[in-house]
Scaffold this motif. Structure first.
Motif, short mmCIF file in Angstrom:
data_model
loop_
_atom_site.label_atom_id
_atom_site.label_comp_id
_atom_site.label_asym_id
_atom_site.label_seq_id
_atom_site.Cartn_x
_atom_site.Cartn_y
_atom_site.Cartn_z
N GLY A 114 0.94 -1.00 0.02
CA GLY A 114 -0.01 -0.07 -0.02
C GLY A 114 1.02 1.09 -0.17
N GLY A 115 0.50 2.36 -0.94
CA GLY A 115 1.16 3.43 -0.80
C GLY A 115 2.22 3.53 -2.02
N TYR A 116 2.22 2.27 -2.92
CA TYR A 116 3.02 1.91 -3.90
C TYR A 116 2.11 1.54 -5.00
N TYR A 117 2.61 1.54 -6.22
CA TYR A 117 2.10 0.76 -7.27
C TYR A 117 3.20 0.32 -8.19
N CYS A 118 2.65 -0.97 -8.94
CA CYS A 118 3.66 -1.80 -9.55
C CYS A 118 3.02 -2.25 -10.76
N PRO A 119 3.52 -1.39 -11.91
CA PRO A 119 3.07 -1.46 -13.16
C PRO A 119 3.59 -2.94 -13.89
N SER A 120 2.96 -3.40 -14.96
CA SER A 120 3.35 -4.48 -15.65
C SER A 120 5.00 -4.40 -16.00
N TYR A 121 5.75 -5.48 -15.45
CA TYR A 121 6.96 -5.60 -15.91
C TYR A 121 8.01 -4.66 -14.71
N SER A 122 7.33 -4.58 -13.53
CA SER A 122 8.32 -3.78 -12.63
C SER A 122 9.01 -4.83 -12.00
N SER A 123 10.13 -4.11 -11.88
CA SER A 123 11.31 -4.93 -10.96
C SER A 123 11.31 -4.43 -9.49
N SER A 124 10.49 -3.06 -9.09
CA SER A 124 10.70 -2.71 -7.81
C SER A 124 9.18 -1.81 -7.72
N GLU A 125 8.82 -1.43 -6.29
CA GLU A 125 7.80 -0.85 -6.23
C GLU A 125 7.88 0.75 -6.83
N ALA B 224 6.71 4.63 -5.88
CA ALA B 224 6.10 5.53 -4.82
C ALA B 224 4.65 6.36 -5.48
N CYS B 225 3.42 6.16 -4.71
CA CYS B 225 2.48 6.53 -5.06
C CYS B 225 2.64 8.09 -5.25
N PRO B 226 2.26 8.97 -6.17
CA PRO B 226 2.30 10.45 -6.25
C PRO B 226 1.43 11.06 -5.46
N GLU B 227 1.67 12.25 -5.04
CA GLU B 227 0.87 13.39 -4.35
C GLU B 227 -0.34 13.50 -5.30
N GLY B 228 -1.66 13.60 -4.72
CA GLY B 228 -2.99 13.72 -5.26
C GLY B 228 -3.51 12.34 -5.67
N TYR B 229 -2.74 11.52 -5.38
CA TYR B 229 -3.35 10.00 -5.84
C TYR B 229 -3.22 9.00 -4.64
N TYR B 230 -3.91 7.85 -4.84
CA TYR B 230 -3.78 6.77 -3.72
C TYR B 230 -3.66 5.51 -4.19
N CYS B 231 -2.91 4.63 -3.61
CA CYS B 231 -2.52 3.22 -4.07
C CYS B 231 -2.64 2.12 -3.08
N PRO B 232 -3.92 1.71 -3.04
CA PRO B 232 -4.13 0.43 -2.11
C PRO B 232 -2.91 -0.75 -2.68
N SER B 233 -2.82 -1.78 -1.79
CA SER B 233 -1.84 -2.71 -1.80
C SER B 233 -2.50 -3.67 -3.10
N TYR B 234 -1.51 -4.00 -3.60
CA TYR B 234 -1.70 -4.94 -4.98
C TYR B 234 -1.92 -3.94 -6.24
N SER B 235 -1.61 -2.72 -6.04
CA SER B 235 -1.96 -1.61 -7.28
C SER B 235 -1.16 -1.75 -8.44
N SER B 236 -1.73 -1.83 -9.65
CA SER B 236 -1.04 -1.62 -10.96
C SER B 236 -0.74 -0.41 -11.45
N THR B 237 -1.55 0.47 -11.04
CA THR B 237 -1.38 1.82 -11.10
C THR B 237 -2.11 2.71 -10.07
N TYR B 238 -1.99 4.27 -10.00
CA TYR B 238 -2.50 4.88 -9.08
C TYR B 238 -4.01 5.46 -9.44
N THR B 239 -4.60 5.89 -8.34
CA THR B 239 -6.06 6.11 -8.35
C THR B 239 -6.28 7.65 -7.84
N ALA B 240 -7.04 8.61 -8.67
CA ALA B 240 -7.15 9.95 -8.43
C ALA B 240 -7.82 10.14 -6.95
#
Length: 116
Positions: free
Chosen positions: A8-19, A21-37
């Protein structure tokens, strides 16, 4: 080595080798592949795993925000408010009010009153 769940607090797009950081103005629950407004009525600092409701006495009328605004005098803002609500007649609302105050006997308070 095995794969790992994205925290949680991170996102992992396809082909990621590392987490990432979820950017300001968005949130990232656990297991996120992208960030949510971050929606209106809330705020999201960087590394948020969920949106945070604006506290009472504050509001946020825009998405993607990292803080909330102080409720203006003449209005009140309950927790999670996307807009300030005009103080109803018979009550008054100082700046930063989370609810309206009843106008005391011997006074009258028109709609939007900031004091009595």
């Amino acid at each position: 080595s095995s794969y790992k769940a994205c925290s949680g607090g991170y996102y992992c797009p396809s082909y990621s080798s590392s987490e990432q950081a979820c950017p300001e103005g968005y949130y990232c629950p656990s297991y996120s592949s992208t960030y949510t407004a971050c929606p209106a009525g809330s705020y999201c600092p960087s590394y948020s795993n969920a949106s945070q409701a604006c506290p009472g006495g504050q509001y946020q009328d825009s998405a993607y925000q990292i803080s909330c605004k102080t409720c203006p005098a003449g209005s009140y803002c309950p927790s999670g408010a996307p807009t300030a609500t005009t103080c109803p007649g018979g009550s008054y609302c100082p700046s930063g009010a989370s609810t309206y105050n009843t106008c005391p006997g011997g006074y009258y308070c028109p709609s939007g009153a900031t004091n009595y």
